[in-house]
Scaffold this motif. Structure first.
Motif, PDB file in Angstrom:
ATOM      1  N   SER A  51      24.180  41.251  38.060  1.00 15.57           N
ATOM      2  CA  SER A  51      23.219  41.096  36.968  1.00 15.57           C
ATOM      3  C   SER A  51      22.527  42.416  36.656  1.00 15.57           C
ATOM      4  O   SER A  51      22.344  42.787  35.486  1.00 15.57           O
ATOM      5  N   VAL A  52      22.165  43.149  37.699  1.00 19.46           N
ATOM      6  CA  VAL A  52      21.440  44.408  37.505  1.00 19.46           C
ATOM      7  C   VAL A  52      22.326  45.475  36.872  1.00 19.46           C
ATOM      8  O   VAL A  52      21.819  46.378  36.198  1.00 19.46           O
ATOM      9  N   GLN A  53      23.662  45.375  37.043  1.00 21.33           N
ATOM     10  CA  GLN A  53      24.519  46.386  36.420  1.00 21.33           C
ATOM     11  C   GLN A  53      24.329  46.391  34.901  1.00 21.33           C
ATOM     12  O   GLN A  53      24.587  47.400  34.240  1.00 21.33           O
ATOM     13  N   TRP A  54      23.828  45.269  34.336  1.00 16.90           N
ATOM     14  CA  TRP A  54      23.569  45.234  32.894  1.00 16.90           C
ATOM     15  C   TRP A  54      22.432  46.175  32.497  1.00 16.90           C
ATOM     16  O   TRP A  54      22.326  46.568  31.335  1.00 16.90           O
ATOM     17  N   VAL A  55      21.587  46.543  33.454  1.00 16.17           N
ATOM     18  CA  VAL A  55      20.536  47.525  33.172  1.00 16.17           C
ATOM     19  C   VAL A  55      21.178  48.860  32.781  1.00 16.17           C
ATOM     20  O   VAL A  55      20.687  49.577  31.902  1.00 16.17           O
ATOM     21  N   VAL A  56      22.281  49.187  33.438  1.00 13.18           N
ATOM     22  CA  VAL A  56      23.036  50.405  33.117  1.00 13.18           C
ATOM     23  C   VAL A  56      23.990  50.154  31.957  1.00 13.18           C
ATOM     24  O   VAL A  56      24.054  50.915  30.994  1.00 13.18           O
ATOM     25  N   THR A  57      24.731  49.038  32.032  1.00 10.53           N
ATOM     26  CA  THR A  57      25.768  48.736  31.046  1.00 10.53           C
ATOM     27  C   THR A  57      25.202  48.550  29.643  1.00 10.53           C
ATOM     28  O   THR A  57      25.744  49.074  28.669  1.00 10.53           O
ATOM     29  N   SER A  58      24.107  47.791  29.517  1.00  5.06           N
ATOM     30  CA  SER A  58      23.542  47.510  28.194  1.00  5.06           C
ATOM     31  C   SER A  58      23.072  48.793  27.509  1.00  5.06           C
ATOM     32  O   SER A  58      23.189  48.940  26.287  1.00  5.06           O
ATOM     33  N   TYR A  59      22.562  49.735  28.309  1.00  4.43           N
ATOM     34  CA  TYR A  59      22.084  51.020  27.763  1.00  4.43           C
ATOM     35  C   TYR A  59      23.234  51.796  27.134  1.00  4.43           C
ATOM     36  O   TYR A  59      23.169  52.204  25.961  1.00  4.43           O
ATOM     37  N   VAL A  60      24.320  52.003  27.897  1.00  2.00           N
ATOM     38  CA  VAL A  60      25.417  52.818  27.383  1.00  2.00           C
ATOM     39  C   VAL A  60      26.231  52.072  26.325  1.00  2.00           C
ATOM     40  O   VAL A  60      26.793  52.699  25.417  1.00  2.00           O
ATOM     41  N   ALA A 289      31.566  55.228  39.039  1.00  2.00           N
ATOM     42  CA  ALA A 289      31.276  55.814  40.350  1.00  2.00           C
ATOM     43  C   ALA A 289      29.792  56.179  40.476  1.00  2.00           C
ATOM     44  O   ALA A 289      29.198  56.029  41.548  1.00  2.00           O
ATOM     45  N   MET A 290      29.184  56.651  39.388  1.00  2.00           N
ATOM     46  CA  MET A 290      27.756  56.987  39.422  1.00  2.00           C
ATOM     47  C   MET A 290      26.895  55.741  39.628  1.00  2.00           C
ATOM     48  O   MET A 290      25.782  55.822  40.134  1.00  2.00           O
ATOM     49  N   PHE A 291      27.422  54.588  39.240  1.00  3.90           N
ATOM     50  CA  PHE A 291      26.738  53.324  39.511  1.00  3.90           C
ATOM     51  C   PHE A 291      26.836  52.964  40.989  1.00  3.90           C
ATOM     52  O   PHE A 291      25.870  52.503  41.609  1.00  3.90           O
ATOM     53  N   GLY A 410      33.325  53.232  27.235  1.00  3.52           N
ATOM     54  CA  GLY A 410      34.084  53.329  28.481  1.00  3.52           C
ATOM     55  C   GLY A 410      33.163  53.352  29.688  1.00  3.52           C
ATOM     56  O   GLY A 410      33.465  52.748  30.730  1.00  3.52           O
ATOM     57  N   SER A 411      32.023  54.028  29.554  1.00  2.00           N
ATOM     58  CA  SER A 411      31.034  54.054  30.637  1.00  2.00           C
ATOM     59  C   SER A 411      30.486  52.665  30.921  1.00  2.00           C
ATOM     60  O   SER A 411      30.264  52.289  32.070  1.00  2.00           O
ATOM     61  N   ALA A 412      30.261  51.888  29.853  1.00  2.00           N
ATOM     62  CA  ALA A 412      29.778  50.510  30.031  1.00  2.00           C
ATOM     63  C   ALA A 412      30.807  49.673  30.777  1.00  2.00           C
ATOM     64  O   ALA A 412      30.470  48.884  31.676  1.00  2.00           O
ATOM     65  N   PHE A 413      32.073  49.821  30.421  1.00  2.21           N
ATOM     66  CA  PHE A 413      33.145  49.102  31.118  1.00  2.21           C
ATOM     67  C   PHE A 413      33.211  49.517  32.584  1.00  2.21           C
ATOM     68  O   PHE A 413      33.458  48.683  33.462  1.00  2.21           O
ATOM     69  N   GLY A 414      32.993  50.805  32.855  1.00  2.00           N
ATOM     70  CA  GLY A 414      33.065  51.298  34.229  1.00  2.00           C
ATOM     71  C   GLY A 414      32.106  50.586  35.154  1.00  2.00           C
ATOM     72  O   GLY A 414      32.492  50.090  36.231  1.00  2.00           O
ATOM     73  N   SER A 415      30.844  50.505  34.760  1.00  2.00           N
ATOM     74  CA  SER A 415      29.828  49.829  35.581  1.00  2.00           C
ATOM     75  C   SER A 415      30.156  48.355  35.755  1.00  2.00           C
ATOM     76  O   SER A 415      30.044  47.801  36.847  1.00  2.00           O
ATOM     77  N   ILE A 417      33.094  46.703  35.491  1.00  2.00           N
ATOM     78  CA  ILE A 417      34.300  46.421  36.283  1.00  2.00           C
ATOM     79  C   ILE A 417      34.044  46.617  37.778  1.00  2.00           C
ATOM     80  O   ILE A 417      34.380  45.757  38.599  1.00  2.00           O
ATOM     81  N   LEU A 418      33.435  47.734  38.151  1.00  2.00           N
ATOM     82  CA  LEU A 418      33.233  48.015  39.574  1.00  2.00           C
ATOM     83  C   LEU A 418      32.175  47.100  40.189  1.00  2.00           C
ATOM     84  O   LEU A 418      32.288  46.729  41.361  1.00  2.00           O
ATOM     85  N   ALA A 419      31.167  46.709  39.412  1.00  2.00           N
ATOM     86  CA  ALA A 419      30.188  45.729  39.921  1.00  2.00           C
ATOM     87  C   ALA A 419      30.857  44.376  40.139  1.00  2.00           C
ATOM     88  O   ALA A 419      30.562  43.672  41.116  1.00  2.00           O
ATOM     89  N   THR A 420      31.780  44.016  39.251  1.00  2.00           N
ATOM     90  CA  THR A 420      32.518  42.760  39.389  1.00  2.00           C
ATOM     91  C   THR A 420      33.400  42.784  40.640  1.00  2.00           C
ATOM     92  O   THR A 420      33.473  41.798  41.388  1.00  2.00           O
ATOM     93  N   VAL A 421      34.067  43.911  40.875  1.00  2.00           N
ATOM     94  CA  VAL A 421      34.904  44.057  42.075  1.00  2.00           C
ATOM     95  C   VAL A 421      34.057  43.866  43.333  1.00  2.00           C
ATOM     96  O   VAL A 421      34.446  43.143  44.262  1.00  2.00           O
ATOM     97  N   MET A 422      32.886  44.499  43.359  1.00  2.00           N
ATOM     98  CA  MET A 422      31.999  44.376  44.525  1.00  2.00           C
ATOM     99  C   MET A 422      31.548  42.944  44.744  1.00  2.00           C
ATOM    100  O   MET A 422      31.533  42.437  45.876  1.00  2.00           O
ATOM    101  N   THR A 423      31.162  42.278  43.644  1.00  2.00           N
ATOM    102  CA  THR A 423      30.674  40.897  43.753  1.00  2.00           C
ATOM    103  C   THR A 423      31.771  39.988  44.304  1.00  2.00           C
ATOM    104  O   THR A 423      31.519  39.130  45.150  1.00  2.00           O
ATOM    105  N   HIS A 424      33.000  40.170  43.830  1.00  2.00           N
ATOM    106  CA  HIS A 424      34.121  39.370  44.324  1.00  2.00           C
ATOM    107  C   HIS A 424      34.349  39.591  45.819  1.00  2.00           C
ATOM    108  O   HIS A 424      34.607  38.656  46.569  1.00  2.00           O
TER     109      HIS A 424
END
Length: 469
Positions: A51-60, A289-291, A410-415, A417-424
């Motif tokens: 959920s928090v990754q949207w703080v980064v994703t929504s911005y970019v 990766a920066m996320f 692309g930056s939004a997708f990056g955060s 995708i990797l947050a989803t991988v971690m959650t899984h």
């Protein structure tokens, strides 16, 4: 009475550049400061990493979608007026973000911040060109470009210091005095920059379809991690909306080629198609990766928020080291081999993070980040320059807006995708250090694989062959 001209006197051009930079300091810092706050926000608002990754994703994401609007607005609204209103928007977004007590309110604030930044950042380059009347652009762009590179590098460290001494709300409150001072300076000293009132008009259907396309796909990715199963309505609905918007946009661009925001004719050029794919993929390599990195250093290496920010500095230094030379090398040999080399360096230097645990030597990781920075630094400039290869002069403004949009989205997708991988990876697992380390290892492994896949479109970039004497 004579109105202000588009460009001020030569002696004041550098001063104008400095004024423009002052206005962009807060947005440039905010592009990475929130990354260091993800852990603190997760704990404070009692929510998940996904959920928090949207703080980064929504911005970019908001930034990327609004960039084309900025490209249109600068031709129809005075540069000064556009800049001031965008800063006011960033101020409002910062206040909402700082006051947030729920994740929803915080994401709304970040969307407003991102939209404002999507106008401010590209407007700077355009106004510098107009102020200089096309002269000494190399020097002026280096003056403007240096803080644009340094601020995002320093963002995590400054953010870590603020959070350590105060709390995460203050990484947004700190913007308020900076923006207010900037507004006063810009109001008094920034030239008017009269618009030329030429070029394409704003195409609302294109903006709406791009928004539906990218938001739908990112929502599908994040909902996938919530439901665990792909064949769930919560995943299929946003995915269907995203794909439908893509099909509708292609149809719209075919029927109304002169109105469409991104002409399909651009993709007839091999290098533009390759560059667009690479810009989308580079977001996963860099922003994804920066996320992950600040979270890894805080949760696995048990570093304070300040030290987590400091540990990211070597990567920024590596990016600066290659930035100074990569343009010259690209001009000499073309983009293909520069980007391929950068991809391989970034992938190899990320590899230790796919196996790192709590006891991994910190100097090894810092060294890898420095090397990784040199690889990542070889991405953007060659790809952006190659996107113009083979295009007609009248296609360049359109290509500029498109590439900037693809890069940020692309930056939004990056955060996401990797947050989803971690959650899984953490689903059904006890959040021990060992299990968390395993989740980060897997996410970094995904980053490496996606980075290596980028070798395919990189092969279609330009290569210059010099005749033997």
């Amino acid at each position: 009475m004579q109105s202000q001209t588009i460009a001020p006197k030569k002696s004041s051009i550098v001063a104008t550049c400095a004024i423009l930079i002052v206005g962009a300091l807060a947005p440039m810092l905010d592009s990475t400061m929130a990354n260091i706050a993800v852990n603190s926000i997760t704990q404070s608002l009692h929510t998940s990493v996904n959920s928090v990754q949207w703080v980064v994703t929504s911005y970019v994401l908001a930034l990327g979608i609004v960039v084309p609007i900025a490209g249109w607005a600068i031709d129809w609204i005075t540069g000064k007026q556009l800049y001031l209103w965008a800063l006011v928007g960033f101020f409002v977004g910062s206040v909402i973000s700082g006051l947030s007590s729920t994740i929803t309110m915080l994401i709304i604030g970040r969307v407003i911040q991102g939209a404002a930044s999507g106008i401010i950042i590209p407007t700077i380059s355009t106004l510098v060109v107009r102020a200089a009347e096309g002269k000494n652009l190399g020097y002026l762009m280096s003056v403007v470009g240096l803080p644009m590179v340094l601020m995002p590098i320093l963002g995590p460290t400054i953010g870590g210091l603020i959070i350590d001494q105060l709390n995460w709300h203050w990484i947004f409150y700190i913007n308020i005095p900076i923006v207010l001072i900037s507004l006063v300076i810009l109001t008094i000293w920034l030239p008017k920059f009269t618009p030329n009132r030429k070029g394409k008009r704003l195409d609302v259907p294109s903006i709406a379809l791009f928004t539906g396309l990218f938001t739908g796909l990112i929502l599908a990715i994040t909902k996938f991690s919530d439901s665990i199963k792909f064949w769930q309505s919560s995943v299929l609905w946003p995915l269907g909306i995203g794909i439908s918007c893509l099909i509708l946009y292609i149809a719209y661009a075919l029927v109304f080629p002169k109105r469409a925001l991104v002409s399909l004719n651009l993709f007839k050029t091999k290098t533009f198609s390759a560059a667009s794919i690479l810009l989308l993929m580079s977001g996963i390599t860099l922003n994804g990766a920066m996320f992950l990195l600040p979270l890894y250093f805080q949760n696995i290496k048990n570093l304070s928020v300040i030290w987590a920010g400091i540990y990211l500095i070597p990567q920024g230094i590596g990016m600066l080291l290659t930035r100074t030379q990569v343009g010259k090398i690209t001009d000499h040999i073309g983009a293909r081999w520069v980007v391929i080399t950068g991809i391989l360096i970034a992938a190899i230097s990320t590899l230790p993070f796919a196996f790192a645990g709590a006891d991994t030597n910190k100097w090894l990781l810092l060294g890898c980040l420095l090397i990784r920075g040199t690889g990542v630094g070889a991405f953007t400039i060659p790809i952006m320059s190659d996107s113009y290869t083979g295009l007609k002069p009248q296609q360049i403004p359109e290509a500029t807006s498109a590439t900037r949009m693809f890069q940020n989205i692309g930056s939004a997708f990056g955060s996401a995708i990797l947050a989803t991988v971690m959650t899984h990876q953490m689903t059904g697992q006890t959040p021990t250090i060992a299990h968390l380390a395993g989740a980060y290892n897997t996410a970094f492994a995904w980053s490496i694989v996606i980075t290596l896949i980028a070798l395919i479109p990189a092969w279609f970039l330009s290569v210059k062959r010099h005749k033997k004497v």
